[in-house]
Design an enzyme around this catalytic site. Structure first.
Site, PDB file in Angstrom:
ATOM      1  N   LEU A  33       0.842  -1.200   0.000  1.00  0.00           N
ATOM      2  CA  LEU A  33       0.000   0.000   0.000  1.00  0.00           C
ATOM      3  C   LEU A  33       0.881   1.256   0.000  1.00  0.00           C
ATOM      4  O   LEU A  33       1.678   1.465   0.908  1.00  0.00           O
ATOM      5  CB  LEU A  33      -0.918   0.016   1.223  1.00  0.00           C
ATOM      6  CG  LEU A  33      -1.783  -1.239   1.433  1.00  0.00           C
ATOM      7  CD1 LEU A  33      -2.831  -0.971   2.512  1.00  0.00           C
ATOM      8  CD2 LEU A  33      -2.449  -1.692   0.146  1.00  0.00           C
ATOM      9  N   ARG A  40       1.192  13.366   8.237  1.00  0.00           N
ATOM     10  CA  ARG A  40       2.091  13.653   9.354  1.00  0.00           C
ATOM     11  C   ARG A  40       3.522  13.986   8.918  1.00  0.00           C
ATOM     12  O   ARG A  40       4.313  14.486   9.696  1.00  0.00           O
ATOM     13  CB  ARG A  40       2.085  12.470  10.334  1.00  0.00           C
ATOM     14  CG  ARG A  40       0.789  12.342  11.099  1.00  0.00           C
ATOM     15  CD  ARG A  40       0.606  10.986  11.740  1.00  0.00           C
ATOM     16  NE  ARG A  40       0.110   9.981  10.789  1.00  0.00           N
ATOM     17  CZ  ARG A  40      -0.165   8.715  11.102  1.00  0.00           C
ATOM     18  NH1 ARG A  40       0.020   8.287  12.339  1.00  0.00           N
ATOM     19  NH2 ARG A  40      -0.605   7.874  10.195  1.00  0.00           N
ATOM     20  N   TYR A 127       2.749  -2.472   4.119  1.00  0.00           N
ATOM     21  CA  TYR A 127       2.577  -1.030   3.978  1.00  0.00           C
ATOM     22  C   TYR A 127       3.878  -0.423   3.430  1.00  0.00           C
ATOM     23  O   TYR A 127       4.972  -0.768   3.869  1.00  0.00           O
ATOM     24  CB  TYR A 127       2.237  -0.392   5.333  1.00  0.00           C
ATOM     25  CG  TYR A 127       0.870  -0.813   5.870  1.00  0.00           C
ATOM     26  CD1 TYR A 127      -0.076  -1.426   5.049  1.00  0.00           C
ATOM     27  CD2 TYR A 127       0.530  -0.586   7.193  1.00  0.00           C
ATOM     28  CE1 TYR A 127      -1.314  -1.799   5.536  1.00  0.00           C
ATOM     29  CE2 TYR A 127      -0.716  -0.960   7.696  1.00  0.00           C
ATOM     30  CZ  TYR A 127      -1.634  -1.569   6.854  1.00  0.00           C
ATOM     31  OH  TYR A 127      -2.855  -1.934   7.343  1.00  0.00           O
ATOM     32  N   ASP A 129       5.233   2.185   3.950  1.00  0.00           N
ATOM     33  CA  ASP A 129       5.992   3.054   4.853  1.00  0.00           C
ATOM     34  C   ASP A 129       6.760   2.249   5.902  1.00  0.00           C
ATOM     35  O   ASP A 129       7.162   2.783   6.921  1.00  0.00           O
ATOM     36  CB  ASP A 129       5.068   4.090   5.528  1.00  0.00           C
ATOM     37  CG  ASP A 129       4.056   3.468   6.482  1.00  0.00           C
ATOM     38  OD1 ASP A 129       3.966   2.227   6.542  1.00  0.00           O
ATOM     39  OD2 ASP A 129       3.348   4.230   7.171  1.00  0.00           O
ATOM     40  N   GLU A 181      -8.063   0.369  16.298  1.00  0.00           N
ATOM     41  CA  GLU A 181      -7.183   1.488  15.958  1.00  0.00           C
ATOM     42  C   GLU A 181      -7.105   2.479  17.110  1.00  0.00           C
ATOM     43  O   GLU A 181      -8.046   2.605  17.900  1.00  0.00           O
ATOM     44  CB  GLU A 181      -7.691   2.182  14.691  1.00  0.00           C
ATOM     45  CG  GLU A 181      -7.502   1.365  13.436  1.00  0.00           C
ATOM     46  CD  GLU A 181      -6.055   0.965  13.215  1.00  0.00           C
ATOM     47  OE1 GLU A 181      -5.194   1.852  13.133  1.00  0.00           O
ATOM     48  OE2 GLU A 181      -5.770  -0.243  13.152  1.00  0.00           O
ATOM     49  N   ARG A 360      33.189  14.174 -12.752  1.00  0.00           N
ATOM     50  CA  ARG A 360      31.733  14.120 -12.934  1.00  0.00           C
ATOM     51  C   ARG A 360      31.350  13.762 -14.358  1.00  0.00           C
ATOM     52  O   ARG A 360      32.183  13.777 -15.264  1.00  0.00           O
ATOM     53  CB  ARG A 360      31.096  15.455 -12.535  1.00  0.00           C
ATOM     54  CG  ARG A 360      31.597  16.610 -13.363  1.00  0.00           C
ATOM     55  CD  ARG A 360      31.078  17.941 -12.840  1.00  0.00           C
ATOM     56  NE  ARG A 360      31.576  19.024 -13.648  1.00  0.00           N
ATOM     57  CZ  ARG A 360      30.877  19.612 -14.608  1.00  0.00           C
ATOM     58  NH1 ARG A 360      29.654  19.232 -14.900  1.00  0.00           N
ATOM     59  NH2 ARG A 360      31.410  20.592 -15.317  1.00  0.00           N
ATOM     60  N   LYS A 378      35.395  16.420 -16.597  1.00  0.00           N
ATOM     61  CA  LYS A 378      33.993  16.232 -17.005  1.00  0.00           C
ATOM     62  C   LYS A 378      33.968  15.534 -18.346  1.00  0.00           C
ATOM     63  O   LYS A 378      34.633  15.981 -19.281  1.00  0.00           O
ATOM     64  CB  LYS A 378      33.307  17.589 -17.115  1.00  0.00           C
ATOM     65  CG  LYS A 378      31.821  17.492 -17.360  1.00  0.00           C
ATOM     66  CD  LYS A 378      31.305  18.544 -18.316  1.00  0.00           C
ATOM     67  CE  LYS A 378      31.180  17.997 -19.715  1.00  0.00           C
ATOM     68  NZ  LYS A 378      30.682  18.943 -20.694  1.00  0.00           N
ATOM     69  N   TYR A 393      41.204  22.081 -15.654  1.00  0.00           N
ATOM     70  CA  TYR A 393      39.849  21.707 -16.043  1.00  0.00           C
ATOM     71  C   TYR A 393      39.931  20.967 -17.365  1.00  0.00           C
ATOM     72  O   TYR A 393      40.389  21.535 -18.374  1.00  0.00           O
ATOM     73  CB  TYR A 393      38.935  22.930 -16.189  1.00  0.00           C
ATOM     74  CG  TYR A 393      37.627  22.510 -16.828  1.00  0.00           C
ATOM     75  CD1 TYR A 393      36.798  21.585 -16.182  1.00  0.00           C
ATOM     76  CD2 TYR A 393      37.247  22.963 -18.093  1.00  0.00           C
ATOM     77  CE1 TYR A 393      35.632  21.135 -16.773  1.00  0.00           C
ATOM     78  CE2 TYR A 393      36.075  22.521 -18.682  1.00  0.00           C
ATOM     79  CZ  TYR A 393      35.272  21.601 -18.014  1.00  0.00           C
ATOM     80  OH  TYR A 393      34.129  21.143 -18.606  1.00  0.00           O
ATOM     81  N   ALA A 450      54.636  25.658 -22.186  1.00  0.00           N
ATOM     82  CA  ALA A 450      53.894  26.237 -21.057  1.00  0.00           C
ATOM     83  C   ALA A 450      53.338  27.602 -21.429  1.00  0.00           C
ATOM     84  O   ALA A 450      53.940  28.355 -22.188  1.00  0.00           O
ATOM     85  CB  ALA A 450      54.817  26.351 -19.852  1.00  0.00           C
TER      86      ALA A 450
END
Ligand code: UD1
Ligand code: CA
Length: 498
Positions: A33, A40, A127, A129, A181, A360, A378, A393, A450
Site C-alpha cells: 500500500l 504527518r 505497507y 511506509d 485502531e 563528474r 567532465k 579543467y 607552457a
C-alpha cells in the site's frame, strides 16, 4: 499437523531457495500500500517517496517483496503522486493498482479487486511506509500461515509505547479476535501493549469472500484493513498472531522523526554488513553509505566519507575523509584522497584522485592514472598512467596514455553555444598553464609549451608554442633605477611601493 507444505518447509530449513513461493504449489501475491499522502510528514511529496538509507521507503519494501515472490505477483497500490511512484519502480517489474481516493487501508486493497481476486494462494499485505522489514520475518509469516488452518496470520509486537498503532485484542492465547485502531480504542484498550505491525498474510479466497464486509464505521470514516481480523472471526475462521521480539523491524514511518530513525537503522545495518564482509570503516558513526553501494574486501573507508547511489568499489581501495562518491565505479586498489567528489564516473585499477578533485559526468580515469588537487574532469577519459596533478579543467576530452597535463591547463570546451572535444594523443606533454581551445587535436608525443593558447592542431611529435616570444633588454632595470635616482626617488626599488 503435516500439511501439503511439509516437504517445502524441510527444504526451506535446508536453506535451498530464496523465493519460497516458487516452490510452493500455492502461490503468494504481495500487495504494497503506497497511495497515501502521509499527512504527518508535512510534505508536498507523497510519504513513500521520502528516502531513508539512500532509497525511497517504497523501494525498500518492493525489494523485500521481490525476495519472496515473482515481480508479476507484486502489486503496488498508488494514488498520491502515482506517476512518480510508478516511475521510481518502473524497472522492478511490479504491477500497479490505482486507488483514486484514499479511503483507508482496507479500501486500498479492495481497489485491486479486479486484478487480485482471481489470484489464488496467499495474499500478503505490506505497507509502503515500513522499510525496515526483514525478508526472514516475512518468510516466517508465510510459513506459519501455510502450516496451519488460520484464515490469516498477522505480525505483532509488544511495544514500550504503542501510541499510534492498532492494538491487538487477543482471543485466549492463540488467536486474534480483533484489532482496534488508536482513534477508536477505549481507554482500557489503549493500555494494551501488543501492537499490529501492519503486515498480514491472508488466505486469498477467504479474504476476497469477506473483504466487502469492511465498513467505515469508525471516527475516521475510513475502511480499515484491520477490521478483517474481526470479520474473519465472525465468519468462523481463526486469525493468528506472529509475535516478533523487535518492534523496530516493523516501524511504520509517519513523520520526519521516524524517517530519521529509520535512516539511522538502515545505515547501521549497511555498515555492519560491510564490516562483516571485510571492509574497514573508520569511525563508522560518521560514514554514510547507501543501501545499494557495494564495497570489496580490505577497502578502507575514512571518517565522514559518503558513498551514495549505486557506487561500486573494488578491493583494497582507500576512500579518504569527506570524499563523496555517487554512482561511481572503482576498480581494485583505487585511492580517493580526502575532499574529492566523484559522480557518475569510473576509476580503473590503481587510479588515484584528490585531494580536492572533482570527477563528474562519465569521467573515466584509466589504470594507474592520477588526478591531483583542484582538478576537474567532465566527460573526459584520462588514459592509462596519464597525470593531471594540479589545478586543471579537462572537459569533453579524450586524453591518451602516459600524457602529462601541466598545472593550470584548461580545455576551453564551450564557445557559449556548443561543447567541443579535445583529443590528446598518447605520450603528449602539455606544459603548465596551457589554454587548449576546442575543437582541438594534439598528436601523440607532441609537446605544448607552457603558457600557450593553442587554437590549431599540434601534429604528432611536434612542439606547439602559442605565446608571445620573450624579449630581453640587457641592463634595462639598472638604467631605470639610475634614472629614478636622478629625479629624487632615491633608494626605492622600482614597483615596491604599490
Ligand atoms: C496502520 C494500521 C495500524 C498499524 C500501523 C502499523 C490500519 C487501519 N491501521 O496505521 O493498525 O498499527 O499501520 O504501521 O491499517 N494507504 C493507502 N491508501 C489509503 C490509506 C493508506 O495506500 O487509503 C497506505 C499509506 O500510503 C501507507 C500505508 O497504507 O503506506 C499505511 O497507512 P497509514 O495511514 O500510515 O496507517 P497507520 O495509521 O500507520
Ligand atoms: Ca503508518
Amino acid at each position: 499437523m503435516p500439511g501439503p507444505y511439509t516437504a517445502v518447509r524441510a527444504r526451506l530449513k535446508a536453506g535451498t531457495s530464496p523465493r519460497i513461493m516458487e516452490m510452493m504449489e500455492t502461490p503468494l501475491t504481495v500487495v504494497i500500500l503506497a497511495a497515501g499522502l502521509g499527512t504527518r510528514m508535512k510534505s508536498r511529496k507523497a510519504k513513500v517517496l521520502h528516502r531513508a538509507g539512500g532509497k525511497a521507503l517504497v523501494e525498500h519494501v518492493v525489494e523485500t517483496a521481490r525476495a519472496l515472490t515473482a515481480p508479476e505477483r507484486i502489486f503496488v497500490v498508488v494514488g498520491h503522486q502515482a506517476g512518480e511512484v510508478e516511475r521510481m519502480l518502473a524497472g522492478t517489474g511490479v504491477r500497479f493498482i490505482q486507488q483514486q481516493e484514499q479511503k483507508g487501508t482496507g479500501h486500498a486493497v479492495v481497489s485491486g479487486r479486479d486484478a487480485l481476486s482471481g489470484l489464488d494462494g496467499y495474499l500478503m499485505v505490506l505497507y509502503g511506509d515500513s522499510p525496515l522489514l526483514r525478508v526472514e520475518t516475512l518468510r516466517r509469516l508465510v510459513e506459519m500461515e501455510a502450516a496451519g488452518s488460520a484464515a490469516a496470520t498477522l505480525l505483532t509486537a509488544r511495544m514500550a509505547d504503542p501510541t499510534g498503532y492498532g492494538r491487538v485484542i487477543r482471543d485466549g492465547q492463540r488467536g486474534v479476535r480483533r484489532i482496534v485502531e488508536q482513534k477508536a480504542a477505549t481507554r482500557e484498550e489503549l493500555e494494551i501493549r501488543e501492537a499490529n505491525m501492519g503486515i498480514y498474510c491472508f488466505r486469498a479466497d477467504l479474504f476476497w469472500r469477506h473483504a466487502g464486509e469492511i465498513r467505515p464505521d469508525n471516527p475516521a470514516r475510513e475502511y480499515y484493513l484491520t477490521d478483517m481480523a474481526e470479520i474473519l472471526n465472525r465468519a468462523g475462521h481463526t486469525v493468528q498472531p506472529l509475535e516478533i521480539d523487535d518492534a523496530g523491524e516493523a516501524l511504520g514511518i509517519n513523520d520526519r522523526l521516524e524517517l530519521a530513525a529509520a535512516d539511522r537503522i538502515l545505515r547501521d545495518r549497511k555498515l555492519r554488513e560491510l564490516m562483516v564482509g571485510g571492509v574497514t570503516i573508520e569511525k563508522p558513526e560518521t560514514v554514510t553509505i547507501d543501501a545499494d553501494a557495494t564495497i570489496g574486501m580490505d577497502t578502507v573507508i575514512e571518517p565522514f566519507a559518503q558513498i551514495r547511489g549505486k557506487t561500486k568499489i573494488g578491493e583494497n581501495c582507500r576512500i579518504g575523509s569527506c570524499a563523496i562518491l555517487e554512482d561511481a565505479e572503482l576498480g581494485d586498489e583505487v585511492e580517493i584522497s580526502p575532499f574529492t567528489m566523484v559522480a557518475r564516473s569510473r576509476l580503473e585499477r590503481r587510479a588515484q584522485a584528490g585531494p580536492f578533485a572533482r570527477l563528474r559526468m562519465e569521467a573515466h580515469v584509466c589504470e594507474d592514472a592520477h588526478v591531483g588537487n583542484f582538478v576537474e574532469l567532465k566527460k573526459t577519459r584520462l588514459g592509462a598512467g596519464a597525470k593531471a596533478m594540479h589545478l586543471a579543467y579537462l572537459g569533453d576530452s579524450d586524453i591518451g596514455a602516459a600524457v602529462n597535463v601541466g598545472a593550470g591547463t584548461i580545455t576551453c570546451n564551450y564557445d557559449g553555444f556548443q561543447k567541443h572535444p579535445t583529443v590528446i594523443g598518447d605520450g603528449a606533454f602539455v606544459g603548465s598553464n596551457s589554454t587548449l581551445v576546442a575543437p582541438l587535436e594534439i598528436g601523440p608525443g607532441a609537446y605544448v609549451a607552457a603558457g600557450s593558447v593553442i587554437t590549431q592542431p599540434v601534429p604528432a611529435d611536434a612542439l606547439g608554442l602559442g605565446r608571445a616570444h620573450q624579449v630581453i633588454k640587457e641592463e634595462w632595470a639598472k638604467k631605470r633605477r639610475a634614472l629614478k635616482r636622478g629625479s629624487g626617488a632615491a633608494g626605492r626599488v622600482p614597483g615596491a611601493a604599490r
